[in-house]
Design an enzyme around this catalytic site. Structure first.
Site, short mmCIF file in Angstrom:
data_model
loop_
_atom_site.label_atom_id
_atom_site.label_comp_id
_atom_site.label_asym_id
_atom_site.label_seq_id
_atom_site.Cartn_x
_atom_site.Cartn_y
_atom_site.Cartn_z
N ASP A 83 1.08 4.68 -0.23
CA ASP A 83 0.55 6.26 0.12
C ASP A 83 1.31 7.36 -0.94
O ASP A 83 2.11 7.27 -0.97
CB ASP A 83 0.45 7.37 0.94
CG ASP A 83 -0.69 6.44 2.32
OD1 ASP A 83 -1.75 6.01 1.58
OD2 ASP A 83 -0.36 6.11 3.02
N HIS A 102 -5.74 9.70 -0.27
CA HIS A 102 -6.76 9.26 0.57
C HIS A 102 -6.03 10.42 2.20
O HIS A 102 -7.01 9.81 3.08
CB HIS A 102 -7.65 8.18 0.79
CG HIS A 102 -6.27 6.83 0.98
ND1 HIS A 102 -5.75 6.78 -0.38
CD2 HIS A 102 -5.35 6.81 2.09
CE1 HIS A 102 -5.04 5.87 0.32
NE2 HIS A 102 -4.39 5.87 1.45
N HIS A 116 0.65 -1.62 -0.31
CA HIS A 116 0.06 0.02 -0.18
C HIS A 116 0.93 1.28 0.33
O HIS A 116 2.13 1.61 0.65
CB HIS A 116 -0.90 -0.08 1.07
CG HIS A 116 -1.79 1.47 0.95
ND1 HIS A 116 -2.76 1.91 0.46
CD2 HIS A 116 -2.06 1.91 2.33
CE1 HIS A 116 -3.79 2.56 0.91
NE2 HIS A 116 -2.59 3.30 1.14
N ASP A 143 -7.73 1.66 2.11
CA ASP A 143 -7.22 2.20 2.95
C ASP A 143 -7.91 3.53 3.59
O ASP A 143 -8.05 4.58 4.61
CB ASP A 143 -5.54 3.05 3.22
CG ASP A 143 -5.69 3.12 3.95
OD1 ASP A 143 -5.63 2.73 4.94
OD2 ASP A 143 -4.18 4.19 4.20
#
Ligand SMILES: *[C@@H]1O[C@H](CO)[C@@H](O)[C@H](O)[C@H]1NC(C)=O
Ligand SMILES: *[C@@H]1O[C@H](CO)[C@@H](O)[C@H](O)[C@H]1NC(C)=O
Ligand SMILES: [Zn+2]
Length: 992
Positions: free
Chosen positions: A49, A417, A47, A171
């Protein structure tokens, strides 16, 4: 072509053909499963970001690892190496922002190796948008854009094998119904995520409803999306310890001749975990993702251990184990579910608000970093402006394409996000601002180049003023004399709006292109704005005039000497200066009763209570309603960028507000001082059917060292009884009910207000049988209508507590050495309850999100050049919105049109696209899925069976386009009507 060349081409084609036929990607490449066993789809993932604790670039390069260990470039390097070692291994790649950056740095050999992995389904793109966008504070327009851009990169780089089939929103802090709708419209087969209110999740675990069919639209048929909640958080196998990554300390699988050999215990543990998961899902397939934030930098460690896990776990089958494990992907897991013939429960509402534990509703982020949230909207406004102008002017230089792409990409990043949500660290937020500013400046250059072709200002400066919100504009600061304001209207239909230009205290005359003088007036800027320390104080007034624009229009401003002017339209012989009226002095405009001040236009009447200084009553559209507006704060010790944790109920301001009234002909303003750090201008324009509230909040006081959520509310007498309505990402409307959830009981004991907050990305409303009150906003915010007759919006927040929610910093924004000041607008509409009320809200909403963009030039830059003609969009029915018009690939234009009325508001509308196509020199047209990258004729997506369905089909079912997609290969064929059902969006690629 010579013969040899021909042969060479032939050979190349042959080779490609052979490769194609060998390559099996997509569902055909999925691992073989075993019907009689529990199949564990092991999904390796990382994941990443696109900025959070470090900037996106720092996270890519592995810079500043002391802040956060993150190095995406190494992750991709090493994952590819590991995938190439063993054809059974798989990996999913999600964020195209990172992948495309990495791709550009690869050698040809590496690129062809990666292509092979993609073509064999071993490297699978999941999600695939530029970033994993937030779902609470985003508007649908930039979300569609960032999917379009990400999927276009994937298609152009790899072709159809790279097309993602499944959404991966693991997420994001709650889930919107509109996001599900967009996925369905893009042809996705389903989506997975991992955050949900803990009470909701507990309920779903118990009644086997972790996976469901989401009815993603109230208006559109067939818009169902299979949506599944992961068993555990995306990086956990809670209690069992299966993080095989250098970032974790869980035990590897030791299978050698060692005292520490742990094969038996580790496999036992994994089977225990898998059994636990399997108990909560409906089929004999389960998905276990292995990975987490920035994992797989040393991918060998992960794959080596997963190889062993698979080997030893499957060996147990010979001893009667019921478990079968293999490398898989979310799409292969979904494929198994689709094949299973299982039926699924239904979901209709959305997944807001999200709470991970009691008193931890993630409703603060709906408002966190209000200025950044507004800046993102400006980015979208510029992007749509630049895209349309680039299309009209046919800009084609490399630099122009690069500039436009850069803003597309940064807007993709902004949807992430931890970007638009405001949940990133301050340094990262500063970096987003830097990037977005740079990208807007690049796009402004495109707009300028285009406007030099599309107007006769062939040398025009076409400067934008990004500080108009505080009445500052470098172009007019010395004088607005001989200035041309070029207005660009991104909407399809002619729009009439008031334009404000910061000026010195001088007299001006405004004329339109016909040379007609248009009514204008000068309004003083609120002293609280002039008082801003960092503001340059050259302009203390604003020149206001009303403009009507089809696509592009010039208005000319000239300085005049005397203040006596005649207006050609005769309607407004006004004094140039506003009457500045002390509220205590009684004049004609006030009611006889000196306890109140009345301010009115021909459409709206506002009553201000003279003693409290607050709004008391509004009359408009034949409705008169007592509406009291006030401000308040929630104080807390423990809120953070994500959460709004309540320690107390709201504290409202009891003091009287000082106020002044400016009573002009075009505009009336009530300037209010609420307290030392809150002020507001209430504004009504002649002929405009909404009341504007321009708030100025900050620096939020730190006196008591308590964190504060600053809200404003409008208390009416409408009997709404806790029912209110909020938009989903600016499109469809969801009904909210105080304390109610769709299918579970929420724990609201500690945070009754916070737990009733919802994202308001464009609108919140309440009504009873007779009256309806709606608030529209200029950026995304949190809001509620839980109290009878009352709408509440959170405007700004400041906190001193670092909650451990991950970000490691308190949300305490500062600028210019003090707490951040924010300014923005709310728009109130009061209507009788009928269909027309919500329609006018929708139309106003579009003017708020895409108002005229103002460009400034000197009048002397005009020449006698004949501007290039623009296509006309007049054929579009009133409810059809020009959602996107942009250059696509070489000689291709993407056109998206949307019927903005829902099934309760409007009907199917049709138009003939001929004139638009002629205006764009279109030769061919093809219809695609929402993202523009797949011909709609090829769209085929999974259809799942509902629990409630009486017929159960034997073989898997699919959705295809529910109508015949428009496709025309020659101009003569382009004569069919384009029809749009309520809320329908249709996307076309036009070849020029
Ligand atoms: C530019 O266009 C405007 C509006 O059509 C016109 O009034 C003006 O005379 C033109 N300027 C020149 C120099 O031709
Ligand atoms: C994908 O890209 C190719 C060439 O780059 C293009 O021909 C094709 O139309 C695109 N795919 C779709 C589905 O539009
Ligand atoms: Zn994240």
């Amino acid at each position: 072509m010579n013969l040899l060349g021909g042969i060479a081409v032939f050979v190349t084609l042959l080779v490609i053909k052979i490769q194609d036929s060998m390559a099996v990607c997509g569902y055909e490449s999925c691992p073989i499963t075993k019907d009689n066993l529990i199949n564990i789809h092991l999904v390796p993932h990382s994941h990443n970001d696109v900025g959070w604790l470090k900037t996106a670039d720092q996270s890519y390069y592995g810079y500043k690892n002391n802040i956060h260990h993150a190095g995406v470039q190494y992750i991709l390097d090493n994952v590819v190496t590991e995938l190439l070692k063993d054809s059974s291994r798989r990996f999913i790649q999600v964020e195209t922002a990172f992948f495309s950056k990495w791709w550009k740095e690869q050698t040809a050999t590496m690129k062809s190796a990666v292509k092979k992995l993609v073509n064999e389904g071993r490297l699978e793109f999941t999600g695939g948008a530029w970033s994993m966008n937030d779902e609470g504070s985003v508007n649908y327009q930039p979300v569609i854009d960032q999917f379009t851009h990400g999927l276009k990169f994937l298609n152009e780089t790899f072709g159809s094998c790279a097309r993602p089939r499944v959404g991966w929103q693991i997420d994001t802090f709650g889930h919107s119904r509109e996001q599900a709708s967009l996925f369905a419209q893009m042809g996705y087969d389903g989506q997975f995520f991992s955050r949900m209110d803990h009470n909701d999740k507990d309920t779903r675990l118990e009644n086997l409803s972790m996976e469901m069919i989401w009815q993603a639209s109230e208006s559109l048929q067939d818009l169902e999306l299979f949506s599944g909640l992961l068993y555990a958080f995306y990086s956990d196998t809670p209690g069992y310890g299966f993080c095989f990554d250098v970032l974790c300390n869980d035990s590897p699988i030791i299978d050698g001749n060692s005292y520490d050999n742990n094969v038996k215990s580790r496999i036992d543990e994994f089977i225990s975990y898998a059994s636990e998961v399997a108990e909560h899902y409906r089929t004999n397939h389960i998905m276990i993702p292995l990975g987490g934030d920035y994992q797989y930098e040393d991918a060998q460690v992960n794959f080596k251990n997963m190889d062993k896990l698979i080997k030893y776990l499957n060996e147990r089958q010979s001893e009667g184990s019921q478990f079968n494990i293999f490398y898989s992907t979310p799409s292969c897991y979904l494929n198994s579910l689709h094949q299973s013939g299982q039926t699924w429960p239904n979901k209709a509402q959305d997944f807001f608000p999200y709470a991970h534990e009691p008193n931890s509703f993630w409703t603060g982020y709906f408002t966190s970093r209000p200025n950044q949230k507004r800046f993102e909207r400006i980015g979208n406004h510029m992007l749509q402006t630049a895209k349309q102008l680039s299309t009209f002017a046919q800009l084609e230089s490399e630099q122009q394409k690069k500039d436009l792409d850069f803003l597309r990409e940064i807007m993709g990043v902004m949807q992430h996000h931890d970007a638009i949500t405001g949940t990133e660290r301050q340094a990262v937020s500063n970096d987003y601002d830097r990037l977005l500013h740079k990208a807007i400046v690049g796009a402004e250059n495109n707009a300028r180049d285009a406007l030099r072709v599309l107007t006769n200002l062939t040398n025009g400066e076409f400067e934008s003023c990004l500080q108009l919100n505080i009445s500052v504009c470098a172009f007019t600061k010395d004088s607005a004399d001989d200035v041309v304001v070029t207005l660009f209207n991104p909407l399809a239909h002619t729009s009439t709006q008031y334009v404000r230009v910061p000026v010195k205290d001088e007299s001006y005359e405004v004329t339109n292109e016909k040379g007609t003088v248009v009514a204008s007036e000068i309004v003083p800027v609120a002293w609280q704005v002039l008082d801003l320390e960092y503001r340059s104080n050259d302009t203390q007034h604003e020149l206001i005039f009303k403009a009507s624009v089809d696509k592009i229009a010039n208005y000319y401003i000239k300085k005049v000497d005397n203040s006596a002017k005649a207006f050609d339209d005769g309607e407004s012989k006004v004094p140039l200066r506003f009457k500045e009226i002390n509220s205590l002095k009684n004049t004609d405009t006030f009611a006889d009763d000196s306890s109140e001040t009345v301010v009115k236009t021909s459409l709206i009447k506002l009553v201000i209570d003279n003693e409290s200084g607050r709004l008391k009553n509004i009359e408009m559209n034949g409705v008169s309603e007592n509406i009291q507006q006030n401000f308040g704060v929630y104080k807390s010790y423990e809120s953070c960028p994500y959460t709004f944790r309540q320690n107390n109920d709201i504290e409202v301001f009891e003091n009287n507000f000082e106020f002044t009234v400016y009573d002009g002909t075009l505009v009336k303003e009530v300037h209010q001082q609420v307290n030392e750090w809150i002020s507001q201008v209430i504004r009504i324009y002649e002929g405009v059917n909404h009341v504007e509230f321009e708030w100025l909040v900050g620096p939020i006081s730190t006196d008591d060292n308590l964190g504060k959520e600053v809200v404003t509310y409008f208390q009416s007498e409408i009997e709404s009884n806790g029912v209110f309505y909020t938009d989903s990402n600016g499109r469809e409307i969801l009904k909210r009910e105080k304390d109610q959830r769709e299918s579970f009981v929420a724990d609201l004991s500690k945070a009754p207000n916070s737990g009733n907050y919802y994202p308001v990305t464009s609108r919140i409303a309440l009504q009873d049988e007779n009256k309806r009150m709606a608030l529209l906003n200029d950026r995304s915010q949190g809001g509620t209508g839980m109290d009878n007759g009352r709408l509440e919006i959170m405007l700004h927040r400041r906190h001193f507590f670092n909650d451990g929610g991950g970000v490691g910093e308190a949300l305490n924004e500062e600028q210019f050495g003090t707490g951040l000041i924010a300014r923005g607008q709310l728009y109130l509409m009061l209507n009788p309850v009928n269909k027309g009320a919500t329609i006018s809200e929708r139309l106003t909403e579009k003017e708020i999100i895409l108002p005229f963009w103002k460009f400034f030039s000197k009048a002397s830059t005009a020449t006698s050049a004949v501007p290039k003609a623009l296509p006309s969009f007049d054929v579009l029915p009133d409810s059809v919105h020009l959602l996107t018009l942009e250059p696509f690939t070489e000689k291709e234009i993407l056109l998206r049109v949307e019927n903005i009325l829902d099934v309760n508001e409007g009907n199917t509308v049709c138009f003939n696209p001929r004139l638009i196509l002629d205006g764009l020199s279109g030769q061919e047209i093809r219809e695609t899925t929402l993202d523009g990258n797949l011909p709609l004729t090829e769209m085929k997506r999974f259809k799942f069976t509902h629990d409630s369905s009486s017929v159960q089909s034997k073989s898997p079912e699919y959705f295809t386009a529910s109508y015949i997609p428009l496709e025309a290969k020659s101009r003569d064929l382009i004569d069919s009507q384009i029809c749009l059902d309520p809320m329908q969006i249709r996307t076309f690629i036009i070849k020029t």
